[in-house]
Design an enzyme around this catalytic site. Structure first.
Site, mmCIF file in Angstrom:
data_model
loop_
_atom_site.group_PDB
_atom_site.id
_atom_site.type_symbol
_atom_site.label_atom_id
_atom_site.label_comp_id
_atom_site.label_asym_id
_atom_site.label_seq_id
_atom_site.Cartn_x
_atom_site.Cartn_y
_atom_site.Cartn_z
ATOM 1 N N SER A 1 0.856 -1.191 0.000
ATOM 2 C CA SER A 1 0.000 0.000 0.000
ATOM 3 C C SER A 1 0.882 1.228 0.000
ATOM 4 C CB SER A 1 -0.921 0.016 1.216
ATOM 5 O OG SER A 1 -1.503 1.307 1.384
ATOM 6 N N GLY A 2 0.619 2.149 -0.918
ATOM 7 C CA GLY A 2 1.434 3.353 -1.005
ATOM 8 C C GLY A 2 1.229 4.289 0.168
ATOM 9 N N SER A 3 -0.037 4.574 0.504
ATOM 10 C CA SER A 3 -0.282 5.491 1.616
ATOM 11 C C SER A 3 0.221 4.903 2.929
ATOM 12 C CB SER A 3 -1.782 5.826 1.713
ATOM 13 O OG SER A 3 -2.552 4.687 2.026
ATOM 14 N N ASP B 1 -11.078 6.098 -0.442
ATOM 15 C CA ASP B 1 -9.742 6.486 0.018
ATOM 16 C C ASP B 1 -9.642 8.006 0.021
ATOM 17 O OD1 ASP B 1 -6.966 6.833 0.448
ATOM 18 O OD2 ASP B 1 -6.507 4.983 -0.622
ATOM 19 N N GLY C 1 -1.636 5.257 -3.525
ATOM 20 C CA GLY C 1 -0.372 5.029 -4.224
ATOM 21 C C GLY C 1 -0.384 3.848 -5.163
ATOM 22 N N THR C 2 -1.012 2.743 -4.759
ATOM 23 C CA THR C 2 -1.065 1.582 -5.651
ATOM 24 C C THR C 2 -1.954 1.870 -6.865
ATOM 25 O OG1 THR C 2 -2.759 0.669 -4.171
ATOM 26 C CG2 THR C 2 -0.509 -0.181 -3.942
#
Length: 343
Positions: free
Chosen positions: A90-92, A252, A257-258
């Protein structure tokens, strides 16, 4: 106060999306790899229920467990717990973890730039942080290899008719739809409708299209629906709005990010974006992630990109979650007014 369990958490968010970090009170789960440890947490459910269910959690919350890395090159490992999944990456959440590690003094900060390597269940992610006056001001995450899966395929969704969608992987799996084609504006007032439609589209995509990661046979579903607004050209590349619906029915707050990685992989596959160009993604609350294709690669023989995403994270508090031995709901609870709002 008395407690039969105490879990120490540093709370944080990345461009609006909550990503709390467990820093103590939990032993590393069993497993020889982070993927096996992730699988144990997903199947056991004990930790997930304790930190994600009400009254300690909520559908808006993600929680990350810090664990010792398994890879010799990594500085720290983390396992991501989302409302209904325990994903590869997960990007965040990676931005939240890096912010907590550096701002919290767990890993020494070097100014003006600190470089670390994090190990997610899906693989290594390289992180660099712009640091000043004891604060990690911007986090850059080199994400997992990302690729287009299906492009411009039909999808039947009850109540919406036949849609034309793409599917892609950006560290997690997505069905991607054109927001304008659905009459959707990516604004705060439409969040409930986006969540509801996104759950229906994701469920339909899993039934009709499916997904299977070519190098990870355990990842066999589509996690999210990304609603994408129109793309506009900029001097450095492109910009566009997006909103990602997360099971069981929330949007979100960050640009995801993904999703930025998956969207860039789709744009590259369609010949719309190339290495070196950037994509600035704007979320439903106006927060921003900047993505860049830093290289081309392949995953099991299919074309892929190496994406980098960047954004800001902030610590919001320090918490000790406890369990009174007489609490009648030791695992917490979920009610459909929020947890099933998207269905």
């Amino acid at each position: 106060m008395r407690s039969s369990k105490t879990i120490h958490v540093i709370s944080a968010h990345a461009e609006g999306e909550v990503g709390d970090v467990i820093v103590g009170g939990v032993l590393p789960p069993p497993g020889d790899t982070l993927w096996q440890q992730r699988a144990f947490i997903a199947q056991d459910q004990t930790l997930r229920n304790f930190v994600l269910n009400e009254p300690r959690g909520g559908v808006f919350r993600h929680v990350n467990l810090l664990v010792p890395p398994k890879h010799p090159d990594a500085d720290a490992g983390f396992i991501i717990m989302e409302p209904e999944d325990t994903p590869p990456m997960s990007g965040s959440n990676a931005i939240c973890v890096a912010t907590v590690l550096l701002d919290g003094g767990i890993i020494p900060m070097q100014e003006p730039e600190t470089r670390i390597i994090l190990e997610a269940p899906g693989g290594l992610v390289r992180v660099r942080a712009d640091c000043r006056n004891g604060k990690a001001e911007r986090i850059y995450v080199q994400n997992l290899p990302s690729f287009a899966d299906k492009i411009s395929v039909p999808l039947e969704v009850q109540g919406l008719g036949t849609l034309t969608v793409d599917t892609a992987y950006g560290g997690d799996s997505f069905v991607v739809v054109d927001a304008a084609a659905l009459g959707v504006q990516i604004v705060e007032d439409e969040a409930r409708d986006i969540a509801r439609m996104g759950v229906a589209i994701t469920d339909a995509a899993n039934e009709q299209l499916g997904f299977s990661h070519p190098e990870n046979p355990d990842w066999t579903h589509i996690s999210f629906c990304a609603f994408c607004g129109p793309v506009k050209a900029t001097e450095a590349g492109f910009t566009g709005t997006s909103a990602v619906a997360i099971q069981p029915g929330k949007v979100d707050r960050s640009p995801t990010g993904t999703a930025v990685s998956a969207r860039m992989a789709l744009m590259a596959a369609k010949g719309q974006m190339k290495a070196g160009q950037t994509f600035e993604a704007v979320s439903i609350i106006g927060s921003r992630f900047t993505g860049q294709i830093i290289d081309n690669t392949s995953v099991a023989g299919r074309p892929a990109i190496i994406p980098e995403i960047s954004g800001r994270g902030w610590i919001t508090g320090i918490h000790q979650h406890m369990l009174d031995p007489d609490d009648p709901w030791p695992d917490g609870y979920r009610l459909s007014d929020t947890w099933g709002a998207g269905r």
